[in-house]
Design a protein around this motif. Sequence first.
Motif, PDB file in Angstrom:
ATOM      1  N   THR B  27       1.240  -1.322  -0.132  1.00 32.68           N
ATOM      2  CA  THR B  27      -0.003   0.558   0.316  1.00 32.68           C
ATOM      3  C   THR B  27       0.698   0.845  -0.066  1.00 32.68           C
ATOM      4  O   THR B  27       0.725   1.995  -0.771  1.00 32.68           O
ATOM      5  CB  THR B  27      -0.859  -0.299   1.183  1.00 32.68           C
ATOM      6  OG1 THR B  27      -1.572  -0.923   1.685  1.00 32.68           O
ATOM      7  CG2 THR B  27      -1.099   1.238   1.557  1.00 32.68           C
ATOM      8  N   ALA B  28       2.403   1.338   0.958  1.00 34.58           N
ATOM      9  CA  ALA B  28       3.004   2.708   1.141  1.00 34.58           C
ATOM     10  C   ALA B  28       3.947   2.226  -0.505  1.00 34.58           C
ATOM     11  O   ALA B  28       3.585   3.631  -1.016  1.00 34.58           O
ATOM     12  CB  ALA B  28       3.683   2.329   1.839  1.00 34.58           C
ATOM     13  N   VAL B  29       3.551   1.472  -1.037  1.00 33.98           N
ATOM     14  CA  VAL B  29       4.347   1.842  -2.115  1.00 33.98           C
ATOM     15  C   VAL B  29       3.415   2.152  -3.052  1.00 33.98           C
ATOM     16  O   VAL B  29       3.965   3.273  -3.930  1.00 33.98           O
ATOM     17  CB  VAL B  29       5.348   0.418  -2.243  1.00 33.98           C
ATOM     18  CG1 VAL B  29       6.216   0.513  -3.642  1.00 33.98           C
ATOM     19  CG2 VAL B  29       6.311   0.193  -1.981  1.00 33.98           C
ATOM     20  N   ARG B  30       2.650   1.729  -3.311  1.00 33.69           N
ATOM     21  CA  ARG B  30       1.733   2.285  -4.325  1.00 33.69           C
ATOM     22  C   ARG B  30       1.389   3.463  -4.302  1.00 33.69           C
ATOM     23  O   ARG B  30       1.603   4.591  -5.267  1.00 33.69           O
ATOM     24  CB  ARG B  30      -0.239   1.934  -4.127  1.00 33.69           C
ATOM     25  CG  ARG B  30      -0.967   1.575  -5.045  1.00 33.69           C
ATOM     26  CD  ARG B  30      -1.714   0.812  -4.919  1.00 33.69           C
ATOM     27  NE  ARG B  30      -2.445   0.151  -3.656  1.00 33.69           N
ATOM     28  CZ  ARG B  30      -3.965   0.584  -3.935  1.00 33.69           C
ATOM     29  NH1 ARG B  30      -4.518   1.329  -4.581  1.00 33.69           N
ATOM     30  NH2 ARG B  30      -4.387   0.556  -2.793  1.00 33.69           N
ATOM     31  N   GLY B  31       1.143   3.770  -2.809  1.00 31.46           N
ATOM     32  CA  GLY B  31       1.544   5.935  -2.434  1.00 31.46           C
ATOM     33  C   GLY B  31       2.306   6.475  -3.294  1.00 31.46           C
ATOM     34  O   GLY B  31       2.091   7.553  -3.809  1.00 31.46           O
ATOM     35  N   LEU B  32       3.298   5.490  -2.904  1.00 31.97           N
ATOM     36  CA  LEU B  32       4.237   6.203  -3.464  1.00 31.97           C
ATOM     37  C   LEU B  32       4.746   6.615  -4.897  1.00 31.97           C
ATOM     38  O   LEU B  32       5.363   7.403  -4.624  1.00 31.97           O
ATOM     39  CB  LEU B  32       6.238   6.204  -2.654  1.00 31.97           C
ATOM     40  CG  LEU B  32       6.074   5.933  -1.215  1.00 31.97           C
ATOM     41  CD1 LEU B  32       7.336   5.194  -0.878  1.00 31.97           C
ATOM     42  CD2 LEU B  32       6.630   8.119  -1.310  1.00 31.97           C
TER      43      LEU B  32
END
Lengths: 212, 212
Positions: B27-32
């Motif tokens: 999820t975090a990487v998706r946001g980044l």
Amino acid sequence: MPDETHAPAVTPKAAYHHGDLRAQLITAVRGLVEAHGPDGFSVAEAARRAGVSSAAPYKHFKDRHEILRGVVSEAMDRLHAAMEAAAAAQPAGSLDAVAAIGLAYVDFARAEPGVFRLVFGLTEGHENAPDLQQKGESCLGVVVKAVAARLDLHPNDPEVQRRAYILWSFVHGHSFLHIDMKTKVTTAEIDDWEYLMEISRAILAQAARSQS
Amino acid sequence: MPDETHAPAVTPKAAYHHGDLRAQLITAVRGLVEAHGPDGFSVAEAARRAGVSSAAPYKHFKDRHEILRGVVSEAMDRLHAAMEAAAAAQPAGSLDAVAAIGLAYVDFARAEPGVFRLVFGLTEGHENAPDLQQKGESCLGVVVKAVAARLDLHPNDPEVQRRAYILWSFVHGHSFLHIDMKTKVTTAEIDDWEYLMEISRAILAQAARSQS
DNA sequence: GGACTAAAGTTAGCATCTCTAACATGGATT
DNA sequence: AATCCATGTTAGAGATGCTAACTTTAGTCC
């Protein structure tokens, strides 16, 4: 040697100590992008390939993004030239001219998949790059011109614009899908030329009838 | 609590100390990726966002490429689901079903341009990733199914395969061009639905006539 | 319950990369 | 010839990818 044209149309400065590092760096980066993918390049490695220190590139480019933009710019020039040449090799106003432009596009993608992806995948420093934007529209212009000639309409005619865009969308998508699943094409082997001719025919077939 | 299903279909390990870090990292990487572009992410930053040390991610992923592959995999699942849902919301065998699938595709690209680009731009560690390959074909399968229903032919019919591929190419290209020159669409505003309906009609119109 | 095992996290650290600062050099202009 | 500035160099700060070695916690077996 009386040729003072040491300005290769890119920057009016490029042949002091090293030769012209700027162009050589772009070439090096192009190779790296092609070899290791769009994000698999490093300024350091490019400098190494060009035989200079890792700080030298920053005399020519603000940061890594600007180098990539340089590669993209150069690539778009070549793409544009290829499209023009393909069109010029066919009878003006012919369906073949339209298909030939498409084939040149696909061929470019196939020959340099890494660079191709880079050209249409730039986002980082690409935000406000009017020159690249303009080169993109210039490529579309080639298609528009051929479509206009084929339909015997003015390039500004919205019908021409629409169909040119449709054709471009298709060719663009086909190029991407082609290089993505390179060998593993689900739809079996495809003869690009037949394919492009068929699409061109289909899109440019029916007369103008906008009714939306 | 008698449910021993601590294996969320992804990996049989994901809920010890932290909760499940794996999903949270994705999820975090998706946001980044969405925020700073496909290559503007770092494992360190993702770890920071998830509130763990910068070495923690490597307990779940071999390297940075594998994390990206995780994001892509998850995104393709969602894309596939969206396409299926769009098709299901229309009468089976209708032209609307085909256009709806295309619209879902374009909508996905518009909603998550960064991830979309990532999905179709992966090259680094993507080389041999049969699962992703298969998910891609699965997405094409949705189109094939709708086209087959529309033409009343078997999905394996080469004519169906060909037209489905053509449609996909177009939608794919349109999606890319759309997110590339986001606001600056040369061809003015486009009503996607009308657009997709027209294309679908054009491509699926004439009866089978392969003559190459 | 207590000891063992393995998963999941931590800190420490090396190699590398980006980019800046400060210095060196050599062509071009005057 | 003297000067200037583009172009290169080395040194180094800060961040990153990833590995190694250690710690903590949960589940298992007796």
